[in-house]
Design a protein around this motif. Structure first.
Motif, PDB file in Angstrom:
ATOM      1  N   ALA A   9      -8.636   0.330  -6.905  1.00  0.00           N
ATOM      2  CA  ALA A   9      -7.258   0.011  -7.275  1.00  0.00           C
ATOM      3  C   ALA A   9      -6.426  -0.325  -6.055  1.00  0.00           C
ATOM      4  CB  ALA A   9      -6.628   1.191  -8.018  1.00  0.00           C
ATOM      5  N   VAL A  10      -5.463  -1.212  -6.250  1.00  0.00           N
ATOM      6  CA  VAL A  10      -4.423  -1.474  -5.267  1.00  0.00           C
ATOM      7  C   VAL A  10      -3.159  -0.792  -5.768  1.00  0.00           C
ATOM      8  CG1 VAL A  10      -3.004  -3.248  -4.173  1.00  0.00           C
ATOM      9  CG2 VAL A  10      -5.448  -3.648  -4.516  1.00  0.00           C
ATOM     10  N   CYS A  11      -2.531   0.006  -4.909  1.00  0.00           N
ATOM     11  CA  CYS A  11      -1.426   0.873  -5.335  1.00  0.00           C
ATOM     12  C   CYS A  11      -0.181   0.587  -4.517  1.00  0.00           C
ATOM     13  CB  CYS A  11      -1.835   2.334  -5.203  1.00  0.00           C
ATOM     14  SG  CYS A  11      -3.372   2.758  -6.052  1.00  0.00           S
ATOM     15  N   PRO A  12       0.678  -0.330  -4.959  1.00  0.00           N
ATOM     16  CA  PRO A  12       1.851  -0.696  -4.172  1.00  0.00           C
ATOM     17  C   PRO A  12       2.989   0.321  -4.305  1.00  0.00           C
ATOM     18  CG  PRO A  12       1.168  -2.466  -5.683  1.00  0.00           C
ATOM     19  CD  PRO A  12       0.504  -1.194  -6.119  1.00  0.00           C
ATOM     20  N   LEU A  13       3.485   0.781  -3.166  1.00  0.00           N
ATOM     21  CA  LEU A  13       4.730   1.540  -3.100  1.00  0.00           C
ATOM     22  C   LEU A  13       5.808   0.540  -2.728  1.00  0.00           C
ATOM     23  CD1 LEU A  13       6.354   4.215  -3.070  1.00  0.00           C
ATOM     24  CD2 LEU A  13       5.807   4.360  -0.620  1.00  0.00           C
ATOM     25  N   ILE A  14       6.602   0.138  -3.717  1.00  0.00           N
ATOM     26  CA  ILE A  14       7.547  -0.957  -3.514  1.00  0.00           C
ATOM     27  C   ILE A  14       8.935  -0.565  -3.997  1.00  0.00           C
ATOM     28  CG2 ILE A  14       5.814  -2.792  -3.650  1.00  0.00           C
ATOM     29  CD1 ILE A  14       6.617  -3.185  -6.598  1.00  0.00           C
ATOM     30  N   ASN A  15       9.885  -1.371  -3.624  1.00  0.00           N
ATOM     31  CA  ASN A  15      11.252  -1.273  -4.118  1.00  0.00           C
ATOM     32  C   ASN A  15      11.468  -2.337  -5.185  1.00  0.00           C
ATOM     33  OD1 ASN A  15      12.145   0.859  -2.351  1.00  0.00           O
ATOM     34  ND2 ASN A  15      12.071  -0.643  -0.688  1.00  0.00           N
ATOM     35  N   PRO A  16      12.523  -2.218  -5.964  1.00  0.00           N
ATOM     36  CA  PRO A  16      12.737  -3.194  -7.044  1.00  0.00           C
ATOM     37  C   PRO A  16      12.720  -4.649  -6.585  1.00  0.00           C
ATOM     38  CG  PRO A  16      14.175  -1.319  -7.360  1.00  0.00           C
ATOM     39  CD  PRO A  16      13.498  -1.109  -6.038  1.00  0.00           C
ATOM     40  N   ASP A  17      13.262  -4.940  -5.409  1.00  0.00           N
ATOM     41  CA  ASP A  17      13.302  -6.323  -4.925  1.00  0.00           C
ATOM     42  C   ASP A  17      11.916  -6.883  -4.635  1.00  0.00           C
ATOM     43  OD1 ASP A  17      16.043  -6.240  -5.118  1.00  0.00           O
ATOM     44  OD2 ASP A  17      16.384  -5.975  -2.956  1.00  0.00           O
ATOM     45  N   ASP A  18      10.917  -6.016  -4.522  1.00  0.00           N
ATOM     46  CA  ASP A  18       9.562  -6.460  -4.193  1.00  0.00           C
ATOM     47  C   ASP A  18       8.727  -6.805  -5.419  1.00  0.00           C
ATOM     48  OD1 ASP A  18       9.984  -5.899  -1.427  1.00  0.00           O
ATOM     49  OD2 ASP A  18       9.552  -3.777  -1.794  1.00  0.00           O
ATOM     50  N   ILE A  19       9.218  -6.510  -6.605  1.00  0.00           N
ATOM     51  CA  ILE A  19       8.419  -6.721  -7.817  1.00  0.00           C
ATOM     52  C   ILE A  19       7.935  -8.168  -7.954  1.00  0.00           C
ATOM     53  CG2 ILE A  19       8.427  -6.625 -10.345  1.00  0.00           C
ATOM     54  CD1 ILE A  19      10.386  -4.253 -10.106  1.00  0.00           C
ATOM     55  N   PRO A  20       8.759  -9.191  -7.669  1.00  0.00           N
ATOM     56  CA  PRO A  20       8.263 -10.566  -7.802  1.00  0.00           C
ATOM     57  C   PRO A  20       7.057 -10.872  -6.929  1.00  0.00           C
ATOM     58  CG  PRO A  20      10.665 -10.547  -7.681  1.00  0.00           C
ATOM     59  CD  PRO A  20      10.201  -9.159  -7.347  1.00  0.00           C
ATOM     60  N   TYR A  21       6.952 -10.242  -5.765  1.00  0.00           N
ATOM     61  CA  TYR A  21       5.824 -10.501  -4.874  1.00  0.00           C
ATOM     62  C   TYR A  21       4.548  -9.844  -5.407  1.00  0.00           C
ATOM     63  CZ  TYR A  21       9.956 -11.506  -2.125  1.00  0.00           C
ATOM     64  OH  TYR A  21      11.181 -11.980  -1.719  1.00  0.00           O
ATOM     65  N   VAL A  22       4.678  -8.663  -5.980  1.00  0.00           N
ATOM     66  CA  VAL A  22       3.522  -8.039  -6.632  1.00  0.00           C
ATOM     67  C   VAL A  22       3.122  -8.855  -7.848  1.00  0.00           C
ATOM     68  CG1 VAL A  22       2.732  -5.998  -7.871  1.00  0.00           C
ATOM     69  CG2 VAL A  22       4.030  -5.740  -5.752  1.00  0.00           C
ATOM     70  N   ASP A  23       4.108  -9.391  -8.556  1.00  0.00           N
ATOM     71  CA  ASP A  23       3.834 -10.265  -9.697  1.00  0.00           C
ATOM     72  C   ASP A  23       2.991 -11.452  -9.252  1.00  0.00           C
ATOM     73  OD1 ASP A  23       4.340 -12.516 -11.662  1.00  0.00           O
ATOM     74  OD2 ASP A  23       5.473 -10.931 -12.673  1.00  0.00           O
ATOM     75  N   ALA A  24       3.378 -12.070  -8.133  1.00  0.00           N
ATOM     76  CA  ALA A  24       2.644 -13.234  -7.629  1.00  0.00           C
ATOM     77  C   ALA A  24       1.217 -12.865  -7.241  1.00  0.00           C
ATOM     78  CB  ALA A  24       3.379 -13.836  -6.432  1.00  0.00           C
ATOM     79  N   LEU A  25       1.032 -11.683  -6.660  1.00  0.00           N
ATOM     80  CA  LEU A  25      -0.311 -11.254  -6.284  1.00  0.00           C
ATOM     81  C   LEU A  25      -1.155 -10.934  -7.511  1.00  0.00           C
ATOM     82  CD1 LEU A  25       0.644  -9.125  -3.178  1.00  0.00           C
ATOM     83  CD2 LEU A  25      -1.044 -10.984  -3.184  1.00  0.00           C
ATOM     84  N   CYS A  26      -0.539 -10.342  -8.520  1.00  0.00           N
ATOM     85  CA  CYS A  26      -1.269 -10.091  -9.771  1.00  0.00           C
ATOM     86  C   CYS A  26      -1.704 -11.411 -10.402  1.00  0.00           C
ATOM     87  CB  CYS A  26      -0.389  -9.311 -10.746  1.00  0.00           C
ATOM     88  SG  CYS A  26      -0.096  -7.589 -10.296  1.00  0.00           S
ATOM     89  N   ASP A  45       3.479   2.432  -8.002  1.00  0.00           N
ATOM     90  CA  ASP A  45       3.976   3.797  -7.833  1.00  0.00           C
ATOM     91  C   ASP A  45       5.426   3.948  -8.283  1.00  0.00           C
ATOM     92  OD1 ASP A  45       1.593   4.639  -6.741  1.00  0.00           O
ATOM     93  OD2 ASP A  45       2.259   4.503  -4.656  1.00  0.00           O
ATOM     94  N   HIS A  46       5.729   5.078  -8.913  1.00  0.00           N
ATOM     95  CA  HIS A  46       7.093   5.558  -9.128  1.00  0.00           C
ATOM     96  C   HIS A  46       8.035   4.532  -9.768  1.00  0.00           C
ATOM     97  CE1 HIS A  46       5.363   8.504  -6.531  1.00  0.00           C
ATOM     98  NE2 HIS A  46       5.736   7.994  -5.385  1.00  0.00           N
ATOM     99  N   PHE A  47       7.551   3.853 -10.808  1.00  0.00           N
ATOM    100  CA  PHE A  47       8.390   2.848 -11.496  1.00  0.00           C
ATOM    101  C   PHE A  47       8.932   1.791 -10.530  1.00  0.00           C
ATOM    102  CE2 PHE A  47       9.183   6.824 -13.914  1.00  0.00           C
ATOM    103  CZ  PHE A  47       8.919   6.433 -15.212  1.00  0.00           C
ATOM    104  N   ALA A  48       8.225   1.514  -9.429  1.00  0.00           N
ATOM    105  CA  ALA A  48       8.743   0.597  -8.401  1.00  0.00           C
ATOM    106  C   ALA A  48      10.084   1.086  -7.848  1.00  0.00           C
ATOM    107  CB  ALA A  48       8.859  -0.836  -8.914  1.00  0.00           C
ATOM    108  N   ARG A  49      10.297   2.404  -7.889  1.00  0.00           N
ATOM    109  CA  ARG A  49      11.510   3.041  -7.369  1.00  0.00           C
ATOM    110  C   ARG A  49      12.779   2.575  -8.076  1.00  0.00           C
ATOM    111  NH1 ARG A  49      10.161   2.846  -0.863  1.00  0.00           N
ATOM    112  NH2 ARG A  49       9.363   4.982  -0.657  1.00  0.00           N
TER     113      ARG A  49
END
Length: 325
Positions: free
Chosen positions: A184-201, A212-216
């Motif tokens: 698994a890849v487990c990103p600890l991110i902030n809300p502003d980072d969600i689009p970048y994780v979206d792009a990687l997915c 992690d943690h509802f994306a804070r």
């Protein structure tokens, strides 16, 4: 939520207790064995003890000579000074938590000796999520080596650089290797980072992802509607999961955390319980008047839209599938 070794010394020896029937019985390490795994539905319909899984815990030792911290940190960053496996077990015991996913503590950086010692001393109890430098030339080899030692995932720390992850060759290799190796890849991110994780997915739809943690979302005290909608859009990728965790740090930051229920409901509606997992984020969940019981009770007792089977998934089944299979 900020992520600010025990061999032969009796004063720092890791517990060799394993969890049985909702409590931990002291046993010699040679006799310790993983408990039998039942499906979520089987457990829900039986009198078997709950065997819950805490999907996110950090542990560390006060012995910085045996387990030195990274030069990027100082001992003042170790707050509390100690949170060992034994200290963790004191909180898990009464809650029926029998297995735990350990997350590498950032002040150890890439030295996983303490976590690995804990895992070796408590067979069947712990799974692990490692930290790794995605720029190292032997990245795939290192990932496979850590996986052979029991690591089931790799954590990404966003420090304002998540936008650079999308086109980074090392990050691409990390996500591809994780997919190929069943990690698994487990990103600890902030809300502003969600689009970048979206792009990687989108680039790596076969990679198992655990946010992690509802994306804070809610760390500011407010439930940001747009950010929550963005997080829920990740549900279109069937291998993406979310940790419902770190309740002490979100929303009103006060037990019983009922103000977080609408957020939990929305992610449940999009991801389904089979892709959500509860976690405490200890030791931070047991500081400043917060308790372990209050965290698990939010999912176990206080949410009426979750069925008994749903709760089995959040409190055991999903983490078992991702980190213990």
């Amino acid at each position: 939520m900020q992520d600010t070794k025990l061999k032969n010394d009796p004063s720092t020896m890791l517990s060799r207790r394993t969890f049985v029937g909702g409590v931990m019985a002291t046993t010699a390490i040679a006799a310790a064995r993983p408990t039998a795994i039942a499906s979520p539905v089987d457990v829900a319909e039986s009198n078997v003890p709950p065997n819950w899984i805490d999907a996110h815990v950090h542990i560390w030792s006060p012995d910085t000579e045996r387990y030195p911290i990274s030069s990027q940190f100082s001992e003042s960053d170790m707050r509390p000074k100690s949170f060992t496996a034994d200290q963790l077990f004191e909180h898990c015991r009464s809650a029926g938590v029998q297995r735990v996913v350990l997350i590498q503590m950032s002040f150890y950086q890439y030295d996983h000796a303490y976590m690995l010692d804990a895992m070796e001393a408590n067979p069947g109890v712990f799974s692990g999520v490692a930290l790794i430098d995605h720029r190292r030339p032997d990245l795939t080899k290192r990932m496979k080596s850590l996986a052979q030692k029991g690591m089931r995932g790799f954590r990404l720390h966003s420090r304002g650089d998540a936008k650079d992850w999308v086109d980074d060759p090392g990050m691409d290799e990390l996500w591809r290797t994780a997919a190929h190796e069943g990690l698994a890849v487990c990103p600890l991110i902030n809300p502003d980072d969600i689009p970048y994780v979206d792009a990687l997915c989108k680039k790596h739809p076969d990679t198992t992802v655990v946010v992690d943690h509802f994306a804070r979302i809610g760390i500011s005290g407010k439930m940001e509607r747009d950010s929550l909608d963005q997080l829920c859009r990740l549900a279109r990728f069937p291998n993406t999961h979310v940790k419902t965790s770190a309740f002490y740090a979100l929303g009103k930051k006060r037990a019983p955390y009922d103000d977080l229920i609408p957020m939990i409901k929305q992610v449940t509606e999009h991801f389904g319980p089979e892709r959500l997992m509860w976690a405490s984020d200890c030791p931070f969940q047991v500081e400043d008047g917060h308790t372990y019981e209050a965290s698990i009770a939010l999912i176990r007792d206080r949410i009426d839209f979750l069925s008994a089977s749903d709760k089995q998934w959040l409190l055991k089944g999903t983490a078992e599938k991702v980190f213990f299979a």
